[in-house]
Structure formats: structure tokens, C-alpha cells
Design an enzyme around this catalytic site. Sequence first.
Site, PDB file in Angstrom:
ATOM      1  N   LYS A  14       0.966  -1.208  -0.017  1.00 39.75           N
ATOM      2  CA  LYS A  14      -0.046   0.160   0.034  1.00 39.75           C
ATOM      3  C   LYS A  14       0.793   1.110   0.088  1.00 39.75           C
ATOM      4  O   LYS A  14       0.776   2.273  -0.879  1.00 39.75           O
ATOM      5  CB  LYS A  14      -1.007   0.023   1.100  1.00 39.75           C
ATOM      6  CG  LYS A  14      -1.955  -1.082   1.258  1.00 39.75           C
ATOM      7  CD  LYS A  14      -2.875  -1.189   2.491  1.00 39.75           C
ATOM      8  CE  LYS A  14      -2.249  -0.852   3.781  1.00 39.75           C
ATOM      9  NZ  LYS A  14      -1.818  -1.996   4.443  1.00 39.75           N
ATOM     10  N   ARG A  70      -9.821   0.864   9.267  1.00 37.88           N
ATOM     11  CA  ARG A  70      -9.270  -0.675   9.433  1.00 37.88           C
ATOM     12  C   ARG A  70     -10.292  -1.405  10.186  1.00 37.88           C
ATOM     13  O   ARG A  70     -10.237  -2.783  10.513  1.00 37.88           O
ATOM     14  CB  ARG A  70      -8.044  -0.603  10.564  1.00 37.88           C
ATOM     15  CG  ARG A  70      -6.954  -0.563   9.657  1.00 37.88           C
ATOM     16  CD  ARG A  70      -5.704  -0.656  10.665  1.00 37.88           C
ATOM     17  NE  ARG A  70      -4.315  -1.353  10.546  1.00 37.88           N
ATOM     18  CZ  ARG A  70      -3.270  -0.625  10.012  1.00 37.88           C
ATOM     19  NH1 ARG A  70      -3.282   0.407   9.541  1.00 37.88           N
ATOM     20  NH2 ARG A  70      -2.330  -1.456  10.031  1.00 37.88           N
ATOM     21  N   ARG A  78      11.095  -6.235   4.860  1.00 37.97           N
ATOM     22  CA  ARG A  78      11.095  -4.758   4.667  1.00 37.97           C
ATOM     23  C   ARG A  78      12.183  -4.078   5.610  1.00 37.97           C
ATOM     24  O   ARG A  78      12.450  -4.401   6.442  1.00 37.97           O
ATOM     25  CB  ARG A  78       9.572  -4.241   5.292  1.00 37.97           C
ATOM     26  CG  ARG A  78       9.241  -3.115   5.191  1.00 37.97           C
ATOM     27  CD  ARG A  78       7.763  -2.816   4.894  1.00 37.97           C
ATOM     28  NE  ARG A  78       7.257  -3.064   6.191  1.00 37.97           N
ATOM     29  CZ  ARG A  78       5.707  -3.242   6.380  1.00 37.97           C
ATOM     30  NH1 ARG A  78       4.932  -2.784   5.406  1.00 37.97           N
ATOM     31  NH2 ARG A  78       5.263  -3.375   7.615  1.00 37.97           N
ATOM     32  N   ARG A 133      11.447  -2.195  11.043  1.00 37.63           N
ATOM     33  CA  ARG A 133      10.594  -1.673  11.880  1.00 37.63           C
ATOM     34  C   ARG A 133      10.403  -2.305  13.305  1.00 37.63           C
ATOM     35  O   ARG A 133      10.328  -3.428  13.203  1.00 37.63           O
ATOM     36  CB  ARG A 133       9.178  -1.463  11.265  1.00 37.63           C
ATOM     37  CG  ARG A 133       8.819  -0.061  10.836  1.00 37.63           C
ATOM     38  CD  ARG A 133       7.786   0.289  10.019  1.00 37.63           C
ATOM     39  NE  ARG A 133       6.450  -0.559  10.588  1.00 37.63           N
ATOM     40  CZ  ARG A 133       5.265  -0.635   9.845  1.00 37.63           C
ATOM     41  NH1 ARG A 133       5.132  -0.107   8.779  1.00 37.63           N
ATOM     42  NH2 ARG A 133       4.240  -1.108  10.521  1.00 37.63           N
ATOM     43  N   ARG A 190      -1.114  -8.501  13.722  1.00 36.05           N
ATOM     44  CA  ARG A 190      -1.605  -7.733  12.933  1.00 36.05           C
ATOM     45  C   ARG A 190      -2.212  -8.279  11.757  1.00 36.05           C
ATOM     46  O   ARG A 190      -3.448  -7.859  11.355  1.00 36.05           O
ATOM     47  CB  ARG A 190      -0.494  -6.724  12.347  1.00 36.05           C
ATOM     48  CG  ARG A 190      -0.013  -5.596  13.201  1.00 36.05           C
ATOM     49  CD  ARG A 190       1.353  -5.255  13.129  1.00 36.05           C
ATOM     50  NE  ARG A 190       1.638  -4.763  11.954  1.00 36.05           N
ATOM     51  CZ  ARG A 190       2.939  -4.516  11.387  1.00 36.05           C
ATOM     52  NH1 ARG A 190       4.010  -5.180  12.087  1.00 36.05           N
ATOM     53  NH2 ARG A 190       3.367  -3.783  10.236  1.00 36.05           N
TER      54      ARG A 190
HETATM   55  P1  AMP Z   1       0.939   0.039   9.513  1.00 37.16           P
HETATM   56  O1  AMP Z   1       2.104   1.033   9.335  1.00 37.16           O
HETATM   57  O2  AMP Z   1      -0.376   0.380   8.570  1.00 37.16           O
HETATM   58  O3  AMP Z   1       1.282  -1.323   9.619  1.00 37.16           O
HETATM   59  O4  AMP Z   1       0.176   0.437  10.981  1.00 37.16           O
HETATM   60  C1  AMP Z   1       1.243   0.159  12.098  1.00 37.16           C
HETATM   61  C2  AMP Z   1       0.465   0.034  13.591  1.00 37.16           C
HETATM   62  O5  AMP Z   1      -0.263   1.420  13.561  1.00 37.16           O
HETATM   63  C3  AMP Z   1      -0.828  -0.803  13.310  1.00 37.16           C
HETATM   64  O6  AMP Z   1      -0.115  -2.228  13.729  1.00 37.16           O
HETATM   65  C4  AMP Z   1      -1.627  -0.111  14.457  1.00 37.16           C
HETATM   66  O7  AMP Z   1      -1.002  -0.554  15.752  1.00 37.16           O
HETATM   67  C5  AMP Z   1      -1.391   1.310  14.122  1.00 37.16           C
HETATM   68  N1  AMP Z   1      -2.516   1.639  13.233  1.00 37.16           N
HETATM   69  C6  AMP Z   1      -2.209   2.244  12.051  1.00 37.16           C
HETATM   70  N2  AMP Z   1      -3.416   2.375  11.483  1.00 37.16           N
HETATM   71  C7  AMP Z   1      -4.395   2.228  12.341  1.00 37.16           C
HETATM   72  C8  AMP Z   1      -5.765   2.630  12.580  1.00 37.16           C
HETATM   73  N3  AMP Z   1      -6.412   2.928  11.306  1.00 37.16           N
HETATM   74  N4  AMP Z   1      -6.414   2.277  13.605  1.00 37.16           N
HETATM   75  C9  AMP Z   1      -5.823   1.912  14.510  1.00 37.16           C
HETATM   76  N5  AMP Z   1      -4.543   1.380  14.724  1.00 37.16           N
HETATM   77  C10 AMP Z   1      -3.916   1.963  13.499  1.00 37.16           C
END
Ligand code: AMP
Length: 206
Positions: free
Chosen positions: A13, A86, A120, A153, A164
Site C-alpha cells: 500500500k 481498519r 522490509r 521497523r 496484525r
Molecule cells: P501500519 O504502518 O499500517 O502497518 O500500522 C502500524 C500500526 O499502527 C498498526 O499495527 C496499528 O497499531 C497502528 N495503526 C495504523 N493505522 C491504524 C488505524 N487506522 N487504527 C488503529 N490503529 C492503527
Amino acid sequence: MNVVLLGIQGSGKGTQSDLLVEKYGLVHITTGGLFRQNIKQETRLGKIAKSFIDKGELVPDEYAFEIVSKALSSAKDGFILDGFPRNLEQTKFLLNKFEIDKVFLLELDDETAIERILARRQCKKCKKVYNILFQKPKVKNVCDICGGELILREDDNKKAICKRIEKFHHETEKVIKLFKEQSNFFSINATQSLSVISKEIISKIN
Ligand code: AMP
């Protein structure tokens, strides 16, 4: 134009968002990125979000709403939303405020997603994302753009990744089901090359 990109972690994404930003000049809003920025700056939101993110849990909606509202309010000419919504509550929140023109789902199986996330790497400085399997930097562990160090990360460890992915299947799949019924929803095979995926997205946008 307002675009939503959905997809399991590691489906690309962020990379596709970068390409769309370049082509259409939209604002890229990534809630995960915004939370990480807040963690780095040690803000109130960052301190709250960190414990959830480290465990692979979703940050509670009230904080996701806070962070995304601020970003959306400065994207009046169009946005690409990556990582939001989400769950169904976040979907309602978004659809109450904005018209969404296109929704893309980048489809990928769990096994490939895990493989990709573990490969990654992200630049510590400019945040550009690489993959040591198929999107390598020119020099090992060094960012092509700014020379910064490439790191894994903190939440890209097996335990947090599995959590996740579980959240994706339990929460985000309900969002996908809802959007799937609309005519502006497009599902894309995310095992294809980056350029094929972006061509498919662009053809649907055009
Ligand atoms: P990502 O970079 O999209 O993988 O997001 C990393 C982490 O940020 C996720 O595992 C969640 O803990 C938090 N996070 C990101 N977007 C959301 C969202 N829309 N709602 C809740 N937590 C989020």
C-alpha cells in the site's frame, strides 16, 4: 479525488501510494506513519499509541480519529488513505465526512505477506521503504535517496506481525466486504510486479 487503499500488511500500500502521489499530486495519509511520527516526537498521542503498536494491536479508535481528522482536514484537493479505515467504526467515521471515489484492495496471502514484512527495511531518516528481496537499495542498508541507515521497523517482528494479520482478518475484512458491494471497488492481485499493480490502479482511476 479521494482514494482508499486496503490490503494486508506487506501488500504494498505504501509503495503504491508513493507512485500515486507522484502521478496525481494527492496527499498520502498513512495512519501507521502518522503514529510512528508521533512516537518519534514523543507527543501525547505517540506515547499512547506506542504500547498498542508494539504489540501489533490496533490503536483505539478515538486516537485514530484524532490523527486522521487532522490529516484529512489539510487534504482538501484529494487524498490517498493507507491504513485507514481498519474496522467498521472507522469506515462509518470516514464515510460520514468524505465521498470516496475509488477503493483498491491489494490482495495477498498471509504467507507471502509475512515473508515480505520480514524483508522490509525503512530509512531511519527519510522513511523510504525497501525490501531486501525485490526492492533492494543500491548499497546494503543505505538509503538511495538520503544515505540514511535502513532498519527493520520495531513492530515488524514475527509476534507483532501475526497479531496484525489476525486483526486484519477479524476487523478489516468486514470493511472490505462492505466496500466490495460498491461499484468503485477494485481488487488487485498484489503478487504481481509493482509496475503491473500501479498500471492496473492507474487504468481504473483514469
Ligand atoms: P501500519 O504502518 O499500517 O502497518 O500500522 C502500524 C500500526 O499502527 C498498526 O499495527 C496499528 O497499531 C497502528 N495503526 C495504523 N493505522 C491504524 C488505524 N487506522 N487504527 C488503529 N490503529 C492503527
